[in-house]
Enzyme design. Structure first.
Site, PDB file in Angstrom:
ATOM      1  N   GLN A  46       0.837  -1.199   0.000  1.00  0.00           N
ATOM      2  CA  GLN A  46       0.000   0.000   0.000  1.00  0.00           C
ATOM      3  C   GLN A  46       0.876   1.254   0.000  1.00  0.00           C
ATOM      4  O   GLN A  46       1.755   1.403   0.848  1.00  0.00           O
ATOM      5  CB  GLN A  46      -0.898   0.033   1.236  1.00  0.00           C
ATOM      6  CG  GLN A  46      -1.882   1.199   1.176  1.00  0.00           C
ATOM      7  CD  GLN A  46      -2.782   1.288   2.387  1.00  0.00           C
ATOM      8  OE1 GLN A  46      -2.305   1.298   3.523  1.00  0.00           O
ATOM      9  NE2 GLN A  46      -4.082   1.361   2.168  1.00  0.00           N
ATOM     10  N   GLY A  55      -9.074  -8.264   7.863  1.00  0.00           N
ATOM     11  CA  GLY A  55      -7.962  -7.622   8.546  1.00  0.00           C
ATOM     12  C   GLY A  55      -7.703  -8.250   9.896  1.00  0.00           C
ATOM     13  O   GLY A  55      -6.880  -9.174  10.049  1.00  0.00           O
ATOM     14  N   ALA A  94      -8.263 -18.921  28.493  1.00  0.00           N
ATOM     15  CA  ALA A  94      -6.886 -19.446  28.578  1.00  0.00           C
ATOM     16  C   ALA A  94      -6.885 -20.973  28.475  1.00  0.00           C
ATOM     17  O   ALA A  94      -6.097 -21.559  27.728  1.00  0.00           O
ATOM     18  CB  ALA A  94      -6.223 -18.991  29.874  1.00  0.00           C
ATOM     19  N   TYR A 131      -5.758  10.257   5.190  1.00  0.00           N
ATOM     20  CA  TYR A 131      -4.377  10.558   4.776  1.00  0.00           C
ATOM     21  C   TYR A 131      -4.403  11.454   3.529  1.00  0.00           C
ATOM     22  O   TYR A 131      -5.477  11.877   3.089  1.00  0.00           O
ATOM     23  CB  TYR A 131      -3.594   9.257   4.576  1.00  0.00           C
ATOM     24  CG  TYR A 131      -3.481   8.481   5.875  1.00  0.00           C
ATOM     25  CD1 TYR A 131      -2.728   9.005   6.928  1.00  0.00           C
ATOM     26  CD2 TYR A 131      -4.171   7.308   6.081  1.00  0.00           C
ATOM     27  CE1 TYR A 131      -2.642   8.337   8.139  1.00  0.00           C
ATOM     28  CE2 TYR A 131      -4.096   6.633   7.299  1.00  0.00           C
ATOM     29  CZ  TYR A 131      -3.329   7.151   8.324  1.00  0.00           C
ATOM     30  OH  TYR A 131      -3.244   6.507   9.523  1.00  0.00           O
TER      31      TYR A 131
HETATM   32  C1  FMN Z   1      -3.576  -2.816  13.488  1.00  0.00           C
HETATM   33  C2  FMN Z   1      -4.233  -2.206  12.285  1.00  0.00           C
HETATM   34  C3  FMN Z   1      -3.476  -1.423  11.414  1.00  0.00           C
HETATM   35  C4  FMN Z   1      -4.072  -0.870  10.275  1.00  0.00           C
HETATM   36  N1  FMN Z   1      -3.299  -0.195   9.380  1.00  0.00           N
HETATM   37  C5  FMN Z   1      -3.829   0.192   8.186  1.00  0.00           C
HETATM   38  C6  FMN Z   1      -3.001   0.705   7.135  1.00  0.00           C
HETATM   39  O1  FMN Z   1      -1.765   0.771   7.252  1.00  0.00           O
HETATM   40  N2  FMN Z   1      -3.619   1.094   5.984  1.00  0.00           N
HETATM   41  C7  FMN Z   1      -4.975   0.997   5.806  1.00  0.00           C
HETATM   42  O2  FMN Z   1      -5.489   1.364   4.747  1.00  0.00           O
HETATM   43  N3  FMN Z   1      -5.767   0.483   6.773  1.00  0.00           N
HETATM   44  C8  FMN Z   1      -5.233   0.059   7.938  1.00  0.00           C
HETATM   45  N4  FMN Z   1      -6.030  -0.555   8.866  1.00  0.00           N
HETATM   46  C9  FMN Z   1      -7.461  -0.787   8.560  1.00  0.00           C
HETATM   47  C10 FMN Z   1      -7.643  -2.166   7.907  1.00  0.00           C
HETATM   48  O3  FMN Z   1      -7.005  -2.215   6.658  1.00  0.00           O
HETATM   49  C11 FMN Z   1      -9.143  -2.509   7.717  1.00  0.00           C
HETATM   50  O4  FMN Z   1      -9.714  -1.568   6.861  1.00  0.00           O
HETATM   51  C12 FMN Z   1      -9.894  -2.531   9.036  1.00  0.00           C
HETATM   52  O5  FMN Z   1      -9.171  -3.253   9.996  1.00  0.00           O
HETATM   53  C13 FMN Z   1     -11.294  -3.133   8.888  1.00  0.00           C
HETATM   54  O6  FMN Z   1     -11.219  -4.453   8.449  1.00  0.00           O
HETATM   55  P1  FMN Z   1     -11.462  -5.730   9.447  1.00  0.00           P
HETATM   56  O7  FMN Z   1     -12.809  -5.555  10.056  1.00  0.00           O
HETATM   57  O8  FMN Z   1     -11.384  -6.919   8.554  1.00  0.00           O
HETATM   58  O9  FMN Z   1     -10.383  -5.678  10.470  1.00  0.00           O
HETATM   59  C14 FMN Z   1      -5.461  -1.085  10.022  1.00  0.00           C
HETATM   60  C15 FMN Z   1      -6.195  -1.867  10.909  1.00  0.00           C
HETATM   61  C16 FMN Z   1      -5.604  -2.440  12.012  1.00  0.00           C
HETATM   62  C17 FMN Z   1      -6.428  -3.320  12.915  1.00  0.00           C
END
Ligand code: FMN
Ligand code: SF4
Length: 567
Positions: free
Chosen positions: A100, A321, A392, A175
């Site tokens: 990315q 994610g 646990a 961003y």
């Molecule tokens: C620890 C963490 C770091 C993240 N860093 C980024 C990132 O660098 N770039 C980005 O576009 N989204 C980032 N996100 C958002 C995720 O890409 C994603 O959109 C979000 O977690 C929702 O998806 P999920 O419900 O499957 O976790 C981050 C999310 C988490 C949990």
């Protein structure tokens, strides 16, 4: 065949299945931004786990766009050797690798990026990176805009050279590109501000420049709804997504949320109180008009929900994610018909990461520490009794089940331990608690144990019937903590009555000082009393809260260590 396991393409690249990981910052790079062994081990685990594509976290195309310490670097050729080893390892597991490209814009600080940050307009930006501080960036001149577009293209070329199969342009979450899109942050009066066409000009110029510079497919990730007044509204976000497809994006990744979202920035990473498939309908709406594949994201970790998203035609790919932080083998387990370890959507991973820590997970004690757990030392060929079916105990049992004969003995009539109440408190970690999340987690973990032939004895009290333990080689005490000061089972009973939602009570239970007292001081570990039940030839291991009262993350991490590092 589960539709999630069928291949599909993004541009010229075939992806072995419909599950991709969204980019997630890990802070495993070194101070300069170079890939470390930890970075490689973390992404390798996700590649080996069966997912179709493993996109690596946000990396800025230029130095002044770096938004976090220990952010992955791509803004200079010196990062290439590390990035090449990263793509080699991801691809070795059969997954495609992606990177990315994201510029922090005004959402960074001089102490992180080395100069005064730049943004479309010089308005105050609250920046949370380890500490909270508001900065005023420099408004970008035309020269800066041109140079930044060129930097995106150069970074994409570097990514291609390093062996990435795709690049993703980050136009989401507040961003730089998102700052141009958002009326509140873009106060420009030139051709980059004002109308939607003008606000979208910068992001689309980046996309066109990247497309012209590389052969690999380019994914455009956009927040289609900012969720705050004068943020990008959905109707506009959807339009820009379609324009991106028309401008050459090979796939659209439909996210939502912004650092300024209301009620909070947490909306972009929806915590447990939000519904499953939080943003799926946005993806579905975009897909009706877009002629390129659409990736959906946001709480899609339930296998049926994820499959339905693709089957119903709402999305071509699902991005998982936190689900893949919690269980990197989710896809392999889906293939084998095994229940995965379910993410709680507690956001501890992201909240602690923003606070300065490396990525860690409440339910996966190995997340971000894959190197430490690379050569596990499990017990072998033993009869193991695990006393206590809380998080646990169940975690330990699930991790040692292969190659051992494991029985979990529980005093209550069902599994769950402290997680039977955790969702009834107002908060879990920093998010609004929701019992459903804990119930599903326990249900899956219990099912995973059964799948691996772990036996269960419920309503069995080893204190009253110590003979139950007599025939085991190893006794693992996961009996949790108990309340002191004569409180007994009262806190659980009060929570069961719904007190966690009563005004007044709710406020007190949400106070961090009170919560700390409740976790650490008001309870004590129960392990020592159980230790006495073991015979002289039996190995005894005490894990979780039974050692010392604390929080779930420490308790589950202890189970990982005892199961995989001790032998
Ligand atoms: C620890 C963490 C770091 C993240 N860093 C980024 C990132 O660098 N770039 C980005 O576009 N989204 C980032 N996100 C958002 C995720 O890409 C994603 O959109 C979000 O977690 C929702 O998806 P999920 O419900 O499957 O976790 C981050 C999310 C988490 C949990
Ligand atoms: S820390 Fe919580 S939200 Fe993050 S991956 Fe683990 S369980 Fe999910």
């Amino acid at each position: 065949m589960n539709i999630l396991l069928t291949p599909a393409r993004i541009g010229s690249v075939e992806i072995r299945n419909r599950i991709v990981m969204p980019p997630m910052t890990t802070r495993t790079a070194d101070e300069e931004g170079k890939v470390t062994d930890e970075t490689v081990a973390y992404y390798m685990a996700r590649g080996l786990g069966g997912g179709g594509m493993v996109p690596c976290e946000m990396a800025s195309p230029s130095r002044e766009g770096r938004h976090r310490r220990r952010e992955l670097g791509i803004y200079d050729d010196r990062f290439l050797p590390g990035l090449s080893s990263l793509t080699d390892e991801i691809r070795r597991g059969g997954a495609r690798a992606s990177l990315q490209l994201g510029h922090g814009g005004g959402h960074t600080r001089r102490d992180i990026c080395g100069e005064t940050p730049i943004a479309p307009s010089a308005i105050p930006h609250p920046v949370f990176e380890v500490t909270n501080e508001t900065i005023i960036p420099d408004a970008m001149t035309h020269e800066r805009i041109d140079a930044t577009i060129a930097a995106f293209a150069a970074a994409a070329v570097r990514a291609e050279t390093a062996g990435f199969d795709c690049v993703e342009i980050h136009a989401a979450h507040g961003y730089l590109i998102s700052q141009f899109l958002t009326p509140f942050e873009n106060r420009r009066t030139d051709e980059y501000g004002g109308s939607l066409e003008n606000r979208a000009r910068f992001g689309l110029a980046v996309l066109r420049a990247v497309k012209a510079a590389v052969v690999i497919p380019v994914i455009f990730r956009i927040s289609v709804d900012d969720y705050f007044p004068r943020g990008l509204p959905y109707a506009e976000g959807r339009r820009v997504a379609i324009w991106a497809a028309q401008a050459g994006a090979d796939a659209l990744h439909i996210a939502a949320g912004h650092y300024r979202s209301l009620p909070s920035a947490a909306r972009m990473i929806p915590p447990m109180a939000y519904p499953d498939a939080t943003f799926l309908d946005y993806a579905a709406e975009v897909k009706k008009e877009a002629e390129v594949p659409v990736i959906a994201v946001g709480r899609l970790g339930d296998p049926d929900t994820a499959a339905a998203a693709v089957e119903s035609g709402k999305a071509d790919f699902v991005a998982l994610g936190r689900t893949l932080i919690a269980d990197p083998d989710w896809v392999e387990k889906l293939r084998r018909g095994e229940p995965a370890r379910r993410c709680l959507a507690c956001n501890t991973c992201v909240n602690e990461m923003r606070g300065g820590a490396q990525l860690r997970c409440v339910v996966n004690g190995a997340a971000g520490q894959e190197l430490r757990f690379a050569a596990p030392k499990r017990p072998k060929g033993e009869r193991i009794a695990v006393v206590g079916a809380g998080p646990a105990g169940l975690t330990y049992a699930s991790l040692v089940a292969d190659g051992n004969e494991v029985t979990v003995i529980e005093r209550a009539d069902r599994p769950g331990g402290a997680f039977r109440y955790a969702g009834k408190a107002p908060l879990f970690q920093e998010v609004v608690a929701d019992q459903r999340s804990f119930d599903l987690y326990i249900r899956n973990l219990y099912a995973a144990c059964l799948h691996r032939n772990v036996a269960f004895m419920f309503s069995a009290d080893v204190m009253r019937s110590p003979h139950l333990l007599a025939s085991y080689d190893r006794i693992v005490i996961a009996t949790g903590a108990k309340y002191r000061f004569g409180l007994g089972d009262l806190p659980g009973m009060v929570l069961d009555l719904g007190a966690g939602r009563w005004p007044g009570f709710k406020q007190v239970l949400s106070m961090s000082a009170f919560r700390e007292w409740l976790y650490y001081k008001a309870r004590k570990g129960t392990g020592e009393a159980f230790r006495r039940l073991a015979g002289p030839d039996q190995k005894v291991v005490v894990i979780g809260d039974a050692v010392a009262a604390g929080k779930s993350r420490t308790a589950i991490a202890g189970a990982f260590e005892a199961a995989l590092l001790v032998g």
